[in-house]
Design an enzyme around this catalytic site. Structure first.
Site, PDB file in Angstrom:
ATOM      1  N   TYR A 124      -0.763 -10.953   5.356  1.00 42.82           N
ATOM      2  CA  TYR A 124      -0.364 -10.535   4.001  1.00 42.82           C
ATOM      3  C   TYR A 124      -1.468  -9.755   3.282  1.00 42.82           C
ATOM      4  O   TYR A 124      -1.441  -9.653   2.061  1.00 42.82           O
ATOM      5  CB  TYR A 124       0.066 -11.744   3.187  1.00 42.82           C
ATOM      6  CG  TYR A 124       1.471 -12.216   3.517  1.00 42.82           C
ATOM      7  CD1 TYR A 124       2.580 -11.410   3.252  1.00 42.82           C
ATOM      8  CD2 TYR A 124       1.696 -13.456   4.085  1.00 42.82           C
ATOM      9  CE1 TYR A 124       3.864 -11.834   3.548  1.00 42.82           C
ATOM     10  CE2 TYR A 124       2.989 -13.889   4.389  1.00 42.82           C
ATOM     11  CZ  TYR A 124       4.063 -13.067   4.111  1.00 42.82           C
ATOM     12  OH  TYR A 124       5.342 -13.479   4.390  1.00 42.82           O
ATOM     13  N   HIS A 157      11.095 -13.544   6.257  1.00 42.12           N
ATOM     14  CA  HIS A 157      10.353 -12.287   6.111  1.00 42.12           C
ATOM     15  C   HIS A 157      10.975 -11.269   7.043  1.00 42.12           C
ATOM     16  O   HIS A 157      11.399 -11.621   8.148  1.00 42.12           O
ATOM     17  CB  HIS A 157       8.884 -12.473   6.510  1.00 42.12           C
ATOM     18  CG  HIS A 157       8.178 -11.169   6.787  1.00 42.12           C
ATOM     19  ND1 HIS A 157       7.598 -10.426   5.788  1.00 42.12           N
ATOM     20  CD2 HIS A 157       8.025 -10.455   7.929  1.00 42.12           C
ATOM     21  CE1 HIS A 157       7.102  -9.307   6.329  1.00 42.12           C
ATOM     22  NE2 HIS A 157       7.337  -9.304   7.625  1.00 42.12           N
ATOM     23  N   GLU A 201       3.381  -5.384  12.819  1.00 41.69           N
ATOM     24  CA  GLU A 201       3.619  -6.826  12.696  1.00 41.69           C
ATOM     25  C   GLU A 201       4.019  -7.452  14.036  1.00 41.69           C
ATOM     26  O   GLU A 201       3.661  -8.591  14.324  1.00 41.69           O
ATOM     27  CB  GLU A 201       4.685  -7.082  11.631  1.00 41.69           C
ATOM     28  CG  GLU A 201       4.202  -6.727  10.230  1.00 41.69           C
ATOM     29  CD  GLU A 201       5.273  -6.864   9.157  1.00 41.69           C
ATOM     30  OE1 GLU A 201       4.963  -6.573   7.984  1.00 41.69           O
ATOM     31  OE2 GLU A 201       6.423  -7.256   9.478  1.00 41.69           O
TER      32      GLU A 201
HETATM   33  P1  ATP Z   1       8.847 -10.178   2.992  1.00 42.00           P
HETATM   34  O1  ATP Z   1       7.644  -9.276   3.028  1.00 42.00           O
HETATM   35  O2  ATP Z   1       8.509 -11.650   3.101  1.00 42.00           O
HETATM   36  O3  ATP Z   1       9.926  -9.756   3.923  1.00 42.00           O
HETATM   37  P2  ATP Z   1       9.741  -8.806   0.669  1.00 42.00           P
HETATM   38  O4  ATP Z   1       9.352  -7.547   1.390  1.00 42.00           O
HETATM   39  O5  ATP Z   1      11.129  -8.922   0.128  1.00 42.00           O
HETATM   40  O6  ATP Z   1       9.513 -10.071   1.552  1.00 42.00           O
HETATM   41  P3  ATP Z   1       7.215  -8.587  -0.697  1.00 42.00           P
HETATM   42  O7  ATP Z   1       7.125  -7.844  -1.972  1.00 42.00           O
HETATM   43  O8  ATP Z   1       6.697  -7.945   0.555  1.00 42.00           O
HETATM   44  O9  ATP Z   1       8.731  -9.066  -0.502  1.00 42.00           O
HETATM   45  O10 ATP Z   1       6.488  -9.981  -0.897  1.00 42.00           O
HETATM   46  C1  ATP Z   1       6.108 -10.759   0.220  1.00 42.00           C
HETATM   47  C2  ATP Z   1       6.435 -12.201  -0.068  1.00 42.00           C
HETATM   48  O11 ATP Z   1       5.628 -12.649  -1.152  1.00 42.00           O
HETATM   49  C3  ATP Z   1       7.877 -12.479  -0.546  1.00 42.00           C
HETATM   50  O12 ATP Z   1       8.796 -12.589   0.492  1.00 42.00           O
HETATM   51  C4  ATP Z   1       7.690 -13.789  -1.276  1.00 42.00           C
HETATM   52  O13 ATP Z   1       7.592 -14.876  -0.345  1.00 42.00           O
HETATM   53  C5  ATP Z   1       6.346 -13.590  -1.947  1.00 42.00           C
HETATM   54  N1  ATP Z   1       6.481 -13.024  -3.297  1.00 42.00           N
HETATM   55  C6  ATP Z   1       6.823 -11.758  -3.625  1.00 42.00           C
HETATM   56  N2  ATP Z   1       6.858 -11.588  -4.960  1.00 42.00           N
HETATM   57  C7  ATP Z   1       6.514 -12.786  -5.491  1.00 42.00           C
HETATM   58  C8  ATP Z   1       6.358 -13.286  -6.824  1.00 42.00           C
HETATM   59  N3  ATP Z   1       6.552 -12.491  -7.881  1.00 42.00           N
HETATM   60  N4  ATP Z   1       6.007 -14.580  -6.979  1.00 42.00           N
HETATM   61  C9  ATP Z   1       5.796 -15.394  -5.912  1.00 42.00           C
HETATM   62  N5  ATP Z   1       5.919 -14.991  -4.622  1.00 42.00           N
HETATM   63  C10 ATP Z   1       6.276 -13.708  -4.417  1.00 42.00           C
HETATM   64 MG    MG Z   2       7.461  -7.301   2.333  1.00 47.17          MG
END
Ligand code: ATP
Ligand code: MG
Length: 140
Positions: A51, A117, A128
């Protein structure tokens, strides 16, 4: 038809509730084929590296805590436009925004504990997949 591969992770909130089979059924019903899969416990260093793109975000530390809080299932999904298809089946990041019938609408507990994810681009999918799998672990 562009056959692609994408990385999927079934997150700790879902392994804890014993719903990995239900999630896999949704993926398979959407035409995605699980060509590699393993259940692992992410180490802190692994979660932080995976991450890293979110390092400056306010939720980064909490997200790494959550992702190391229990087992995850990492998997490679293969199919026509797999990256986009998987994102559709997953639904929006925040389950309150996710479309009806998506995995996150039906199973996610919160915006953080959102069950799955999925890679968000072909380039990130390749990166990934290489992060978690050796070539010989992928059986298409
Ligand atoms: P992923 O990458 O897990 O597929 P995503 O692409 O929909 O999900 P991202 O913006 O990449 O979302 O965020 C990665 C992960 O971080 C999210 O899946 C969630 O678990 C967490 N996350 C994202 N935004 C928030 C937030 N505002 N508060 C808490 N956790 C968050
Ligand atoms: Mg994402």
């Amino acid at each position: 038809m562009a056959v692609e591969r994408t990385l999927s992770i079934i997150k700790p909130d879902a392994t804890r509730r014993n719903i990995t089979g239900k999630i896999n059924a949704r993926l398979e019903e959407a035409g995605l084929r699980i060509v590699a899969q393993k259940r692992i416990r992410l180490g802190r260093d692994q979660a932080e590296a995976f991450y890293e793109v979110h390092k400056e975000r306010p939720f980064y530390v909490s997200l790494c805590d959550f992702m190391t809080s229990g087992p995850v299932v990492v998997q490679i999904l293969e199919g026509d436009q797999a990256v986009e298809r998987n994102r559709e089946v997953m639904g929006a990041t925040n389950p309150t925004d996710a479309a009806a019938g998506t995995i996150r609408a039906d199973f996610a507990e919160s915006i953080e504990a959102n069950s799955v994810h999925g890679s968000d681009s072909a380039d990130n999918a390749a990166r990934e997949i290489a992060f978690f799998f050796k070539d010989e672990e992928i059986v298409g």
